[in-house]
Design an enzyme around this catalytic site. Structure first.
Site, short mmCIF file in Angstrom:
data_model
loop_
_atom_site.label_atom_id
_atom_site.label_comp_id
_atom_site.label_asym_id
_atom_site.label_seq_id
_atom_site.Cartn_x
_atom_site.Cartn_y
_atom_site.Cartn_z
N HIS A 113 9.26 2.89 18.27
CA HIS A 113 9.63 3.63 17.05
C HIS A 113 10.87 4.50 17.31
O HIS A 113 10.87 5.70 17.05
CB HIS A 113 8.47 4.49 16.55
CG HIS A 113 8.55 4.76 15.07
ND1 HIS A 113 7.46 4.82 14.26
CD2 HIS A 113 9.62 5.00 14.25
CE1 HIS A 113 7.82 5.07 13.01
NE2 HIS A 113 9.14 5.18 12.99
N ARG B 137 7.98 -0.63 8.38
CA ARG B 137 6.64 -0.12 8.63
C ARG B 137 5.78 -1.24 9.21
O ARG B 137 5.93 -2.41 8.84
CB ARG B 137 6.01 0.41 7.35
CG ARG B 137 6.60 1.75 6.88
CD ARG B 137 6.25 2.87 7.86
NE ARG B 137 6.77 4.18 7.50
CZ ARG B 137 7.87 4.71 7.99
NH1 ARG B 137 8.62 4.02 8.85
NH2 ARG B 137 8.26 5.93 7.64
#
Length: 306
Positions: free
Chosen positions: A269, A221
Site C-alpha cells: 500500500h 482498493r
C-alpha cells in the site's frame, strides 16, 4: 476557528506544522469538547481504541475534511451528518501516476524476464508503446493523472468510469461498456474506489474478458478483485502477472497465497500517499470555505460513496 485533528496520534508531528502553516487562523487541537469545534480533520484509525467515531456531539462542525482520497471507512457512519470532503491532493495524484507508470513500463518491457542467472535472453523484443493498449478503470483525479503520464509515453489509453465523462486524449467508455474496456486491456490499471457497485467487479467472468497474458495493476482498493478468481486466472496462464498494492486485509497476512505466487508482485500500500506539504493547503481552503459558507471542494456524494 477551532479544528479537531481526528487522526491517529502518530500523524500529529507530521501534519500539525503543515496544517498550521497553511491555515494560521486555525486553532488545531488533539482533543476537547466536541461542541467547541468548527471542523474536523479526519484520517482512518481514529479513535485509536477501535471504536466508531460518534459525530453527533460535534454540533458546531461545518465540515469533516478527510486526509484520504478514499472515504469508505467513514461515509457509511450513520452519525455523520456534517458535510464530508475527500482529499484531492496534487502530490497524491503525482505519486499515483509515477507508481502506475513505473509498473506499466515494467510490464510493457517484460523486465521480469531478465533474471540475473547467466542466461542470455535476447529473443524477447517488446513492441513500442503505441502498440500496447492500456485501460484504466476509474477516471477521477487519479485516473486522469495516470492517463496523462501514459499518453506522454505514447501508449493508447482507454478509460472506463460509470459516468463515461470525456477526458481529452483518452477513449473513455462508461456504464455497460466495461466488457469493451477489458477486451483491449493488455495492461489493466485499477483505480476505482470501494463502493457497493465496485466490489468484486473483476470476477472470474470479467477477468476472462482480458486478453491472454494481460497484466493487472491494482492500486485502487482490494475489494475490486475476486482474489480466488484472480489466482485461478494467473495459474491457468490466462493472465500474465498482477501487481497488487491494496488488499482486503492489510497488512496482507504472511500466509496469504499472493506472497508465494510467482505471477504476483505485492507492494505494501505504497502506490500513493497524502503528503502534508501538498495536501495541507487543500484542507485549509476547505476550512475557510466552510467558515464563510462558500461551496466546498470535493464534497462526497453519500449515495455514490465518493
Amino acid at each position: 476557528m477551532r479544528v479537531l485533528f481526528a487522526a491517529p496520534a502518530r500523524q500529529w508531528d507530521e501534519w500539525a506544522p503543515a496544517l498550521r502553516a497553511a491555515c494560521p487562523e486555525m486553532t488545531l487541537c488533539r482533543d476537547g469538547d466536541p461542541a467547541s469545534f468548527d471542523a474536523l480533520i479526519y484520517a482512518p484509525g481514529y479513535p485509536e481504541d477501535g471504536s466508531v467515531l460518534d459525530f453527533t456531539p460535534f454540533t458546531r462542525a461545518r465540515v469533516v475534511q478527510s486526509l484520504w482520497a478514499g472515504v469508505e471507512r467513514i461515509v457509511t457512519n450513520a452519525t455523520l451528518t456534517q458535510p464530508l470532503c475527500r482529499m484531492v491532493d496534487p502530490g497524491l495524484a503525482r505519486g499515483m501516476a509515477e507508481y502506475c507508470t513505473g509498473w506499466a513500463m515494467r510490464a510493457h518491457l517484460g523486465m521480469h524476464h531478465y533474471r540475473q542467472d547467466g542466461e542470455w535472453r535476447n529473443g524477447i523484443v517488446p513492441p513500442l508503446a503505441g502498440a500496447r493498449d492500456i485501460t484504466i478503470l476509474g477516471m477521477g483525479e487519479l485516473g486522469r493523472a495516470v492517463a496523462k503520464s501514459l499518453l506522454g509515453l505514447g501508449f493508447p489509453v482507454t478509460g472506463w468510469s460509470q459516468s463515461g465523462q470525456p477526458v481529452p486524449g483518452v477513449r473513455v467508455l462508461g456504464g455497460d461498456e466495461l466488457p469493451q474496456a477489458l477486451a483491449s486491456a493488455q495492461i489493466l490499471i485499477c483505480l476505482l474506489p470501494d463502493t457497493a457497485g465496485t466490489r468484486d467487479l473483476l470476477d472470474a467472468a470479467r477477468l476472462a474478458m482480458l486478453p491472454k497474458g494481460a497484466t493487472i495493476i491494482n492500486a485502487g482498493r482490494g475489494t475490486l478483485i475476486d482474489e480466488a478468481a484472480l489466482l485461478a486466472a494467473l495459474d491457468s496462464g490466462h493472465l500474465g502477472h498482477a501487481v497488487l498494492d491494496v488488499f482486503r486485509t492489510e497488512p496482507l497476512p504472511a500466509t496469504h497465497p499472493f506472497w508465494a505466487n510467482p505471477h504476483v508482485t505485492v507492494t505494501p500500500h505504497v502506490a500513493a500517499d497524502t503528503r502534508p506539504e501538498t495536501a495541507a493547503p487543500i484542507a485549509a481552503e476547505n476550512l475557510r470555505r466552510a467558515m464563510t459558507g462558500a461551496p466546498l471542494l470535493h464534497l462526497v456524494d453519500r449515495n455514490r460513496g465518493y
